[in-house]
Design a protein around this motif. Structure first.
Motif, PDB file in Angstrom:
ATOM      1  N   ASP A 104       1.903  -2.289  -3.702  1.00 11.22           N
ATOM      2  CA  ASP A 104       0.798  -3.338  -3.685  1.00 11.22           C
ATOM      3  C   ASP A 104      -0.124  -3.300  -4.846  1.00 11.22           C
ATOM      4  N   ALA A 105      -0.093  -2.331  -5.592  1.00 14.54           N
ATOM      5  CA  ALA A 105      -0.835  -2.489  -6.844  1.00 14.54           C
ATOM      6  C   ALA A 105       0.230  -3.105  -7.990  1.00 14.54           C
ATOM      7  N   ARG A 106       1.592  -3.687  -7.375  1.00 16.73           N
ATOM      8  CA  ARG A 106       2.521  -4.326  -8.296  1.00 16.73           C
ATOM      9  C   ARG A 106       2.932  -3.271  -9.451  1.00 16.73           C
ATOM     10  N   LYS A 107       2.882  -1.950  -9.140  1.00 21.94           N
ATOM     11  CA  LYS A 107       3.555  -0.955 -10.091  1.00 21.94           C
ATOM     12  C   LYS A 107       5.143  -0.871  -9.626  1.00 21.94           C
ATOM     13  N   LEU A 108       5.732  -2.309 -10.245  1.00 21.11           N
ATOM     14  CA  LEU A 108       6.985  -2.301  -9.795  1.00 21.11           C
ATOM     15  C   LEU A 108       8.072  -1.373 -10.251  1.00 21.11           C
TER      16      LEU A 108
ATOM     17  N   GLU B   8      11.590 -10.611  -9.590  1.00 23.14           N
ATOM     18  CA  GLU B   8      12.049 -12.173  -9.010  1.00 23.14           C
ATOM     19  C   GLU B   8      11.224 -12.434  -7.964  1.00 23.14           C
ATOM     20  N   VAL B   9      11.060 -11.537  -6.887  1.00 25.42           N
ATOM     21  CA  VAL B   9      10.413 -11.690  -5.679  1.00 25.42           C
ATOM     22  C   VAL B   9       8.884 -11.907  -6.050  1.00 25.42           C
ATOM     23  N   HIS B  10       8.521 -11.160  -6.895  1.00 22.89           N
ATOM     24  CA  HIS B  10       7.000 -11.077  -7.254  1.00 22.89           C
ATOM     25  C   HIS B  10       6.362 -12.219  -8.020  1.00 22.89           C
ATOM     26  N   LYS B  11       7.478 -13.082  -8.493  1.00 20.91           N
ATOM     27  CA  LYS B  11       7.162 -14.235  -9.363  1.00 20.91           C
ATOM     28  C   LYS B  11       6.209 -15.201  -8.771  1.00 20.91           C
ATOM     29  N   ARG B  12       6.674 -15.403  -7.271  1.00 16.49           N
ATOM     30  CA  ARG B  12       5.782 -16.473  -6.443  1.00 16.49           C
ATOM     31  C   ARG B  12       4.327 -16.101  -6.473  1.00 16.49           C
ATOM     32  N   PHE B  13       3.953 -14.849  -6.541  1.00 11.61           N
ATOM     33  CA  PHE B  13       2.474 -14.485  -6.442  1.00 11.61           C
ATOM     34  C   PHE B  13       1.902 -14.998  -7.838  1.00 11.61           C
TER      35      PHE B  13
ATOM     36  N   ASP C 282       0.372 -18.086  -6.614  1.00 11.20           N
ATOM     37  CA  ASP C 282      -0.450 -18.034  -5.351  1.00 11.20           C
ATOM     38  C   ASP C 282      -0.735 -16.686  -5.199  1.00 11.20           C
ATOM     39  N   PRO C 283      -1.932 -16.429  -6.108  1.00 11.12           N
ATOM     40  CA  PRO C 283      -2.276 -14.841  -6.253  1.00 11.12           C
ATOM     41  C   PRO C 283      -2.977 -14.416  -4.951  1.00 11.12           C
ATOM     42  N   GLN C 284      -2.682 -13.064  -4.694  1.00 10.78           N
ATOM     43  CA  GLN C 284      -3.191 -12.626  -3.530  1.00 10.78           C
ATOM     44  C   GLN C 284      -3.113 -11.071  -3.527  1.00 10.78           C
ATOM     45  N   GLN C 285      -3.892 -10.345  -2.763  1.00 10.53           N
ATOM     46  CA  GLN C 285      -3.616  -8.881  -2.549  1.00 10.53           C
ATOM     47  C   GLN C 285      -2.883  -8.637  -1.563  1.00 10.53           C
ATOM     48  N   ARG C 286      -1.418  -8.061  -1.581  1.00 11.09           N
ATOM     49  CA  ARG C 286      -0.812  -7.879  -0.266  1.00 11.09           C
ATOM     50  C   ARG C 286      -0.850  -6.226  -0.007  1.00 11.09           C
ATOM     51  N   ARG C 287      -0.747  -5.844   1.272  1.00 13.11           N
ATOM     52  CA  ARG C 287      -0.852  -4.606   1.550  1.00 13.11           C
ATOM     53  C   ARG C 287       0.350  -4.335   2.667  1.00 13.11           C
ATOM     54  N   HIS C 288       0.807  -3.231   2.623  1.00 14.52           N
ATOM     55  CA  HIS C 288       2.032  -2.734   3.240  1.00 14.52           C
ATOM     56  C   HIS C 288       1.376  -1.690   4.081  1.00 14.52           C
ATOM     57  N   VAL C 289       1.470  -1.551   5.365  1.00 17.46           N
ATOM     58  CA  VAL C 289       0.811  -0.688   6.450  1.00 17.46           C
ATOM     59  C   VAL C 289       2.003  -0.119   7.136  1.00 17.46           C
ATOM     60  N   PHE C 290       2.512   1.008   6.667  1.00 15.17           N
ATOM     61  CA  PHE C 290       3.620   1.777   7.588  1.00 15.17           C
ATOM     62  C   PHE C 290       3.122   2.650   8.787  1.00 15.17           C
ATOM     63  N   THR C 291       3.607   2.288   9.882  1.00 16.81           N
ATOM     64  CA  THR C 291       2.963   3.042  11.090  1.00 16.81           C
ATOM     65  C   THR C 291       4.003   3.599  11.997  1.00 16.81           C
TER      66      THR C 291
ATOM     67  N   LEU D 136       0.266  -7.460   5.414  1.00 15.10           N
ATOM     68  CA  LEU D 136      -1.135  -7.958   5.290  1.00 15.10           C
ATOM     69  C   LEU D 136      -1.374  -8.626   3.879  1.00 15.10           C
ATOM     70  N   THR D 137      -2.198  -9.889   3.901  1.00 14.86           N
ATOM     71  CA  THR D 137      -2.564 -10.279   2.528  1.00 14.86           C
ATOM     72  C   THR D 137      -3.889 -10.920   2.481  1.00 14.86           C
ATOM     73  N   THR D 138      -4.547 -10.963   1.527  1.00 15.84           N
ATOM     74  CA  THR D 138      -5.851 -11.231   1.211  1.00 15.84           C
ATOM     75  C   THR D 138      -5.767 -12.306   0.020  1.00 15.84           C
ATOM     76  N   ARG D 139      -6.293 -13.578   0.233  1.00 14.76           N
ATOM     77  CA  ARG D 139      -6.046 -14.592  -0.739  1.00 14.76           C
ATOM     78  C   ARG D 139      -7.693 -14.536  -1.531  1.00 14.76           C
ATOM     79  N   PRO D 140      -7.902 -14.885  -2.691  1.00 10.68           N
ATOM     80  CA  PRO D 140      -9.281 -14.949  -3.317  1.00 10.68           C
ATOM     81  C   PRO D 140     -10.147 -16.025  -2.401  1.00 10.68           C
ATOM     82  N   GLY D 141     -11.387 -15.485  -1.943  1.00  4.42           N
ATOM     83  CA  GLY D 141     -12.100 -16.306  -1.192  1.00  4.42           C
ATOM     84  C   GLY D 141     -12.077 -16.497   0.244  1.00  4.42           C
TER      85      GLY D 141
END
Lengths: 140, 140, 140
Positions: B27-31, B65-70, B73-82, B103-108
């Motif tokens: 989620d921090a894009r430390k790929l 490759e997958v993260h190029k689309r962001f 379309d900037p957004q903060q994604r979150r992966h919640v494992f439960t 989950l994701t949050t786009r600016p604004g």
């Protein structure tokens, strides 16, 4: 697995359990009980751009202030802490970084996802119990 | 409780902690950091109908490759494992099945629930650290 | 940390793991498997205002009844239990209070947050395995 790995796992469960009790207190609006999960000299910054509350008494005042808006807009809030990452120091201090989902349900409505946050905690042990020495919350 | 029950509980906390660190990296894009949580020969299928990525280097290429689309379309994604269910084999391999909320949050904007998934992992231990030998994600 | 703290941490992980397996059974509509996680004389009240189901056989009948509506409205439901707070009694009975998020995904649609609940469980151990002696669910 080494004995240090065992201790780490125990601490991990303890922190999760601490969060469960702590946030159930807040969601039940037991504000004194929630404030008591912070140390006497704690710092709590829950909203970016707003000055953090300082000392347990200051945190409690701030909590009452913040919760006033729910008097006119009744709702059941839920704070869900997940993805807990802990990093214990040699001196017993624990840095913990986790995700918080804030959800709410207003009377007659379905649940709503209000906010995704990252919580940065410093936890210490006082008389055997974990407490927050600080909490800083980032909003996505 | 038997000593095997104790060991099981320790492993359970360790897997949860592993997931917390692993997904906070993504989620921090430390790929690179995320790719390093997979074994050298790992397989990662994150999208039904898309060929799984293979080898750590291949997984890293696929992540970029997958993260190029962001970028557009900037957004903060979150992966919640439960709801982590682990099943350790006698040889130390751990099958783990859990839920992932994306989950994701786009600016604004407020947060958005993007997807519910079931994650099927095979975890192994390398030099004391857990790593994914495989991950296959089903989308609801 | 005392040995009692160790035991508590082990129990905490065990309860989390129990919930993961239990609710994955329900979401997979393995209703017999889910009913088997209750004791023979258990009580399960999942909907405020509806009489709780009693005995394992009664719970299973009730589950089949409740799930009929999904025949005409197909969907993949997910129950996410979080913020688990356990309180073990000296006699081995465990009171557990946790949050449950109910999510669903209908074919061709994105995921939907259906409901936030608080789950009040009484868990007991039978032949080494945890089981629900009772479950009462409050809806927000």
């Amino acid at each position: 697995m080494t004995s240090s790995a065992y201790a780490h796992a125990d601490l991990y469960a303890e922190v999760q359990h601490f969060y469960a009790r702590q946030m159930q207190l807040l969601d039940a609006r037991k504000l004194e009980g929630y404030a008591d999960t912070f140390t006497e000299d704690a710092e709590f910054g829950h909203t970016p751009g707003r000055e953090p509350a300082r000392t347990r008494a200051g945190i409690l005042r701030d909590l009452h202030e913040v919760h006033k808006r729910f008097d006119e807009d009744p709702q059941q809030r839920r704070h869900v802490f997940t993805m807990v990452d802990i990093d214990p120091d040699a001196d017993g201090t624990i840095r913990s970084t986790c995700y918080a989902l804030v959800l709410t349900t207003r009377p007659g409505s379905g649940p709503e996802l209000v906010r995704n946050c990252v919580v940065h905690d410093v936890l210490v042990r006082e008389e055997g119990e974990l407490r927050n020495r600080s909490r800083h919350v980032e909003h996505d």
